[in-house]
Design a protein around this motif. Structure first.
Motif, short mmCIF file in Angstrom:
data_model
loop_
_atom_site.label_atom_id
_atom_site.label_comp_id
_atom_site.label_asym_id
_atom_site.label_seq_id
_atom_site.Cartn_x
_atom_site.Cartn_y
_atom_site.Cartn_z
N PHE A 153 0.81 -1.21 0.00
CA PHE A 153 0.00 0.00 0.00
C PHE A 153 0.85 1.27 0.00
O PHE A 153 0.42 2.30 -0.50
CB PHE A 153 -0.95 0.02 1.20
N THR A 154 2.04 1.24 0.58
CA THR A 154 2.86 2.45 0.69
C THR A 154 3.84 2.62 -0.46
O THR A 154 4.43 3.69 -0.62
CB THR A 154 3.66 2.45 2.01
N ASP A 155 4.04 1.60 -1.27
CA ASP A 155 5.03 1.63 -2.34
C ASP A 155 4.62 2.62 -3.44
O ASP A 155 3.56 2.47 -4.05
CB ASP A 155 5.16 0.23 -2.94
N ARG A 174 -6.65 3.06 -2.78
CA ARG A 174 -5.90 2.64 -1.60
C ARG A 174 -4.39 2.84 -1.71
O ARG A 174 -3.79 3.47 -0.86
CB ARG A 174 -6.18 1.16 -1.29
N PRO A 175 -3.72 2.27 -2.73
CA PRO A 175 -2.25 2.30 -2.75
C PRO A 175 -1.70 3.70 -3.02
O PRO A 175 -2.28 4.48 -3.77
CB PRO A 175 -1.89 1.35 -3.90
N CYS A 217 4.01 7.61 5.48
CA CYS A 217 4.78 6.39 5.70
C CYS A 217 5.58 6.03 4.45
O CYS A 217 6.76 5.67 4.54
CB CYS A 217 3.85 5.25 6.09
N GLY A 218 4.96 6.14 3.28
CA GLY A 218 5.66 5.86 2.04
C GLY A 218 6.82 6.80 1.81
O GLY A 218 7.90 6.39 1.35
N HIS A 240 10.75 5.69 1.73
CA HIS A 240 11.52 6.04 0.53
C HIS A 240 12.87 6.64 0.90
O HIS A 240 13.85 6.45 0.18
CB HIS A 240 10.72 7.03 -0.32
N ARG A 241 12.92 7.33 2.02
CA ARG A 241 14.17 7.94 2.49
C ARG A 241 14.99 6.97 3.34
O ARG A 241 16.02 7.35 3.89
CB ARG A 241 13.87 9.19 3.31
#
Length: 324
Positions: free
Chosen positions: A58-60, A110-111, A149-150, A154-155
């Motif tokens: 979901f966070t990608d 959602r994603p 969160c994504g 990513h960082r």
């Protein structure tokens, strides 16, 4: 704070009635509590932090990952970026935005990757350019949380979404809410961040604390709320949102929080999980199982191995077809 899409109530009940299969679980007492001490730090291992550094389904951001490049490094600044992209549909009127039926499908995205696709199609400018309120994507607190969160993952920053209840929306009430935790290595602790509350909301709610480092007790993980209700410390009817409240509601969030700890940050109104019954009654077995989930997830600091092992015992929790 989550919202009231047409199927929200039914989906919440479906989540609270999710079926489980037995398996090896942590040693617990008669109420399902772990015998180790409360709050014992167990989440700072390299494997644990590496798990929450990697994106989940979901966070990608996927093919839109480059949109996260160059965003601010500071947490408050990242929250402002998210707030310039998403608008909570229950707060829309405060920004002069009307929530029409034509726009409600935005809340079904959602994603994060699909959210970024939607945002980029409407406005190709960099994400740190705040959109006008009417141009922001409609969502709920869950959407603010998965976006932040994504960005953090990513960082390379360990981060996870938590589902539970906040105490700062209404007096003497525990509001259904989602927040983000990120790992602060210098202090070896998980910091709680409310990505939704911008200056306008903080002012209207008279918030007098740092929403990028929530004080203890301002947000309760769902497992903690469940234990408060079970121990008679709080009235279950004070936990919920939009007229929906009670033990069944708390139980639904307990399941959602376990899924979120396993990087499955499902929507509050997802209905793809199997339901065990057609009513809201919770059996003794259901109570015992929820006690066990809460024994693992009640704290701000959660043992990943136990959360993963418990997740593996849940029956019929699968990704929906559109994520496969």
């Amino acid at each position: 704070m989550t919202g009231n899409c047409p199927s929200f109530a039914g989906a919440t009940r479906a989540t609270s009635r999710a079926t489980f299969k037995t398996g090896s679980l942590p040693a617990v007492d008669s109420r399902g509590r772990e015998r180790r001490g409360l709050g014992q730090p167990m989440s700072g291992s390299d494997d644990h932090l590496a798990y929450y550094t990697r994106q989940g389904p979901f966070t990608d951001p996927a093919e839109y990952a480059q949109l996260f490049d160059g965003l601010p490094a500071e947490i408050p600044a990242l929250c402002r970026v998210v707030q310039g992209l998403v608008i909570h549909f229950l707060w829309a009127k405060s920004y002069g935005v009307e929530v029409t039926e034509a726009r409600r499908p935005e809340m079904e995205i959602r994603p994060v990757s699909r959210k970024l696709e939607h945002l980029a199609a409407r406005d190709p400018r960099p994400l740190d350019v705040a959109r006008e309120p009417r141009a922001r994507m409609l969502g709920t607190c869950r959407d603010f949380s998965v976006m932040l969160c994504g960005m953090l993952r990513h960082r390379g920053i360990p981060a996870r979404v938590r589902c539970g209840f906040a105490t700062y929306f209404q007096a003497d009430h525990y509001e259904d809410h989602w927040i983000v935790q990120y790992w602060r290595p210098g202090e070896r602790r998980w910091v709680m961040v409310d990505a939704q509350l911008d200056a306008l909301q903080r002012d209207q709610l008279h918030v007098d604390f740092d929403t990028t480092d929530l004080p203890t007790g301002r947000f309760l993980p769902a497992g903690r709320a469940w234990r408060m209700c079970r121990d008679g410390e709080a009235d279950p009817e004070k936990f919920g949102i939009l007229g929906m409240s009670g033990r069944w509601f708390v139980r639904g969030n307990v399941v959602r929080d376990l899924l979120a700890l396993n990087k499955l940050e499902v929507s509050p109104w997802d209905t793809w999980r199997q339901a065990a019954r057609d009513d809201d009654e919770i059996t003794d077995a259901g109570l015992a199982l929820c006690d066990r989930i809460a024994s693992v997830t009640h704290a701000n600091d959660v043992d990943l191995a136990e959360a993963r092992a418990l997740y593996e015992t849940i029956e019929d929790v699968h990704l929906p077809p559109w994520l496969k």
